[in-house]
Scaffold this motif. Structure first.
Motif, PDB file in Angstrom:
ATOM      1  N   GLU A   4       0.736  -1.223   0.249  1.00  0.00           N
ATOM      2  CA  GLU A   4      -0.100   0.049  -0.199  1.00  0.00           C
ATOM      3  C   GLU A   4       0.837   1.187   0.117  1.00  0.00           C
ATOM      4  O   GLU A   4       0.324   2.256  -0.522  1.00  0.00           O
ATOM      5  CB  GLU A   4      -0.712   0.022   1.272  1.00  0.00           C
ATOM      6  N   ARG A   5       2.055   1.236   0.403  1.00  0.00           N
ATOM      7  CA  ARG A   5       3.022   2.215   0.321  1.00  0.00           C
ATOM      8  C   ARG A   5       3.506   2.183  -0.954  1.00  0.00           C
ATOM      9  O   ARG A   5       3.832   3.458  -1.276  1.00  0.00           O
ATOM     10  CB  ARG A   5       4.028   2.036   1.465  1.00  0.00           C
ATOM     11  N   PRO A   8      -0.236   3.133  -3.857  1.00  0.00           N
ATOM     12  CA  PRO A   8      -1.227   2.985  -3.081  1.00  0.00           C
ATOM     13  C   PRO A   8      -2.510   3.066  -3.884  1.00  0.00           C
ATOM     14  O   PRO A   8      -3.662   2.777  -3.633  1.00  0.00           O
ATOM     15  CB  PRO A   8      -1.129   4.527  -2.581  1.00  0.00           C
ATOM     16  N   THR A   9      -2.598   3.427  -5.011  1.00  0.00           N
ATOM     17  CA  THR A   9      -3.639   3.631  -6.106  1.00  0.00           C
ATOM     18  C   THR A   9      -4.191   2.294  -6.311  1.00  0.00           C
ATOM     19  O   THR A   9      -5.377   1.861  -6.171  1.00  0.00           O
ATOM     20  CB  THR A   9      -3.525   4.332  -7.326  1.00  0.00           C
ATOM     21  N   PHE A  11      -3.537  -0.542  -4.742  1.00  0.00           N
ATOM     22  CA  PHE A  11      -3.938  -1.195  -3.434  1.00  0.00           C
ATOM     23  C   PHE A  11      -5.433  -0.772  -3.115  1.00  0.00           C
ATOM     24  O   PHE A  11      -6.093  -1.593  -2.709  1.00  0.00           O
ATOM     25  CB  PHE A  11      -3.015  -0.668  -2.304  1.00  0.00           C
ATOM     26  N   ALA A  12      -5.740   0.359  -3.226  1.00  0.00           N
ATOM     27  CA  ALA A  12      -7.218   0.971  -2.931  1.00  0.00           C
ATOM     28  C   ALA A  12      -8.055   0.337  -4.098  1.00  0.00           C
ATOM     29  O   ALA A  12      -9.202   0.008  -3.221  1.00  0.00           O
ATOM     30  CB  ALA A  12      -7.110   2.568  -2.959  1.00  0.00           C
ATOM     31  N   GLU A  13      -7.766   0.382  -5.339  1.00  0.00           N
ATOM     32  CA  GLU A  13      -8.712  -0.113  -6.160  1.00  0.00           C
ATOM     33  C   GLU A  13      -8.895  -1.681  -5.836  1.00  0.00           C
ATOM     34  O   GLU A  13     -10.252  -2.251  -6.091  1.00  0.00           O
ATOM     35  CB  GLU A  13      -8.273   0.087  -7.650  1.00  0.00           C
ATOM     36  N   THR A  14      -8.021  -2.482  -5.542  1.00  0.00           N
ATOM     37  CA  THR A  14      -8.173  -3.755  -5.626  1.00  0.00           C
ATOM     38  C   THR A  14      -8.977  -4.232  -4.208  1.00  0.00           C
ATOM     39  O   THR A  14      -9.864  -5.065  -4.328  1.00  0.00           O
ATOM     40  CB  THR A  14      -6.811  -4.459  -5.280  1.00  0.00           C
ATOM     41  N   VAL A  15      -8.520  -3.289  -2.975  1.00  0.00           N
ATOM     42  CA  VAL A  15      -9.378  -3.638  -2.006  1.00  0.00           C
ATOM     43  C   VAL A  15     -10.778  -3.337  -2.041  1.00  0.00           C
ATOM     44  O   VAL A  15     -11.638  -3.953  -1.824  1.00  0.00           O
ATOM     45  CB  VAL A  15      -8.913  -2.825  -0.871  1.00  0.00           C
ATOM     46  N   LYS A  16     -11.054  -2.204  -2.995  1.00  0.00           N
ATOM     47  CA  LYS A  16     -12.591  -1.924  -3.163  1.00  0.00           C
ATOM     48  C   LYS A  16     -13.227  -2.948  -3.934  1.00  0.00           C
ATOM     49  O   LYS A  16     -14.370  -3.141  -3.619  1.00  0.00           O
ATOM     50  CB  LYS A  16     -12.431  -0.580  -3.885  1.00  0.00           C
ATOM     51  N   GLU A  17     -12.657  -3.564  -4.938  1.00  0.00           N
ATOM     52  CA  GLU A  17     -13.159  -4.880  -5.588  1.00  0.00           C
ATOM     53  C   GLU A  17     -13.214  -5.773  -4.547  1.00  0.00           C
ATOM     54  O   GLU A  17     -14.341  -6.691  -4.944  1.00  0.00           O
ATOM     55  CB  GLU A  17     -12.171  -5.086  -6.903  1.00  0.00           C
TER      56      GLU A  17
END
Length: 326
Positions: A4-5, A8-9, A11-17
């Motif tokens: 995530e460091r 970050p983008t 990471f965020a998109e994958t976690v949202k999916e």
């Protein structure tokens, strides 16, 4: 450095999916493809172990031979799979990126496994409740019914009152049997999905005057958990048609192809406006009676499947359920 460091983008998109209940393997494939685009000319691949060490499944393939690999550790300790990287000979590969990616993939796989265990727990609880209904509540109510029949034969019996109580008792027994069958039909484990659906429609829907037809077959072996989920989803769709659609016919078709079990439930009822009913939003308006649609959609999403409702006023309703066998 954690994923995530570094990204970050992504990471965020994958976690949202993941939170949106995306199926695991397509989610991981998209992650690797996006990462490869970002790191070009370096590309990353992902392979998963299946059945211990005896089987391997490529989730995202490399176009060139692998130059570096890192293991992805599974939920219970053994290797879940591995990430790999390739690049032109003159390109250095930063293996710390693979370390971060392997940790992130392991975390995603663990979250997905937790969702699967939740479904398994729900199914076990349903089986337990169905068994308790059969062994306790139905047996107790049957005993009451038999005693009422015995009382009705006594010379000083108030037969009118006893007949009324007997009707209410037998109706309660029928309701309990319906609930037991809906939770976990005994036929499912013995004769399979198609037979269980036939028994459900013949026993609980057809007596109300609705014409029911069940067609299809499953020629491959599917897990008991997936079979139980398919039955539960199909039963819910049939129940909606029976209770709300004012249908004269309900057709259920079961097919299996491309590693997917498909169940289609179609009725010739009044239909409804899917959009105005709030399907897929979690907010159903009015008294359409389809509040269970979002819940069914969530259950299908948990296993990476597809749940689609097609309907309009006056043209009936079709529910398509697709569940991946894997």
């Amino acid at each position: 450095m954690p994923f995530e460091r570094l990204f970050p983008t992504m990471f965020a998109e994958t976690v949202k999916e993941l939170l949106d209940d995306a199926p695991l393997e397509p989610l991981l494939r998209r992650l690797c493809e996006r990462l490869s685009e970002h790191l070009a000319p370096t590309s990353v691949g992902l392979t998963r172990s299946r059945d211990g060490e005896s089987a391997e499944v490529t989730i995202c393939a490399l176009t060139n031979p692998s130059l570096a690999t890192r293991e992805v550790i599974g939920v219970d300790g053994p290797r879940w799979g591995w990430v790999s990287a390739s690049a032109p000979i003159s390109t250095d590969i930063d293996v710390t990126l693979l370390d971060s990616l392997a940790d992130f993939v392991g975390w995603l796989a663990e979250r997905h496994a937790i969702r699967r265990r939740r479904l398994d727990s729900i199914d076990r609880e349903r089986q337990l409740i169905a068994g308790q209904l059969h062994d306790d509540s139905i047996q107790a109510m049957t005993a009451v019914s038999l005693n009422l029949q015995r009382l009705s034969r006594m010379s000083d019996a108030d037969r009118e009152q006893i007949e009324r109580l007997l009707y209410l008792t037998n109706d309660a027994i029928d309701r309990l049997r319906h609930m037991m069958f809906s939770l976990h039909p005994p036929t499912l484990a013995v004769d399979g999905l198609v037979a269980a659906l036939e028994e459900y429609l013949d026993g609980f829907i057809a007596p109300s005057g609705v014409r029911t037809v069940v067609t299809g077959d499953i020629t491959v072996t599917i897990s008991p958990r997936l079979e139980a989920l398919a039955f539960r989803l199909a039963r819910s769709a049939v129940h909606n048609s029976w209770k709300h659609a004012q249908a004269s016919t309900i057709d259920v078709e079961v097919t299996c192809s491309d590693n997917v079990v498909r169940v289609t439930v179609h009725d010739d009822g009044v239909g409804f406006d899917v959009e105005s009913a709030g399907y897929g939003t979690g907010h159903h308006h009015g008294s359409v009676g389809h509040a269970g649609i979002d819940y069914s959609h969530d259950l299908v999403s948990e296993v990476g499947g597809r749940y689609e409702v097609v309907s309009a006023q006056g043209v009936g309703t079709t529910v398509l359920i697709e569940l991946p066998i894997d």
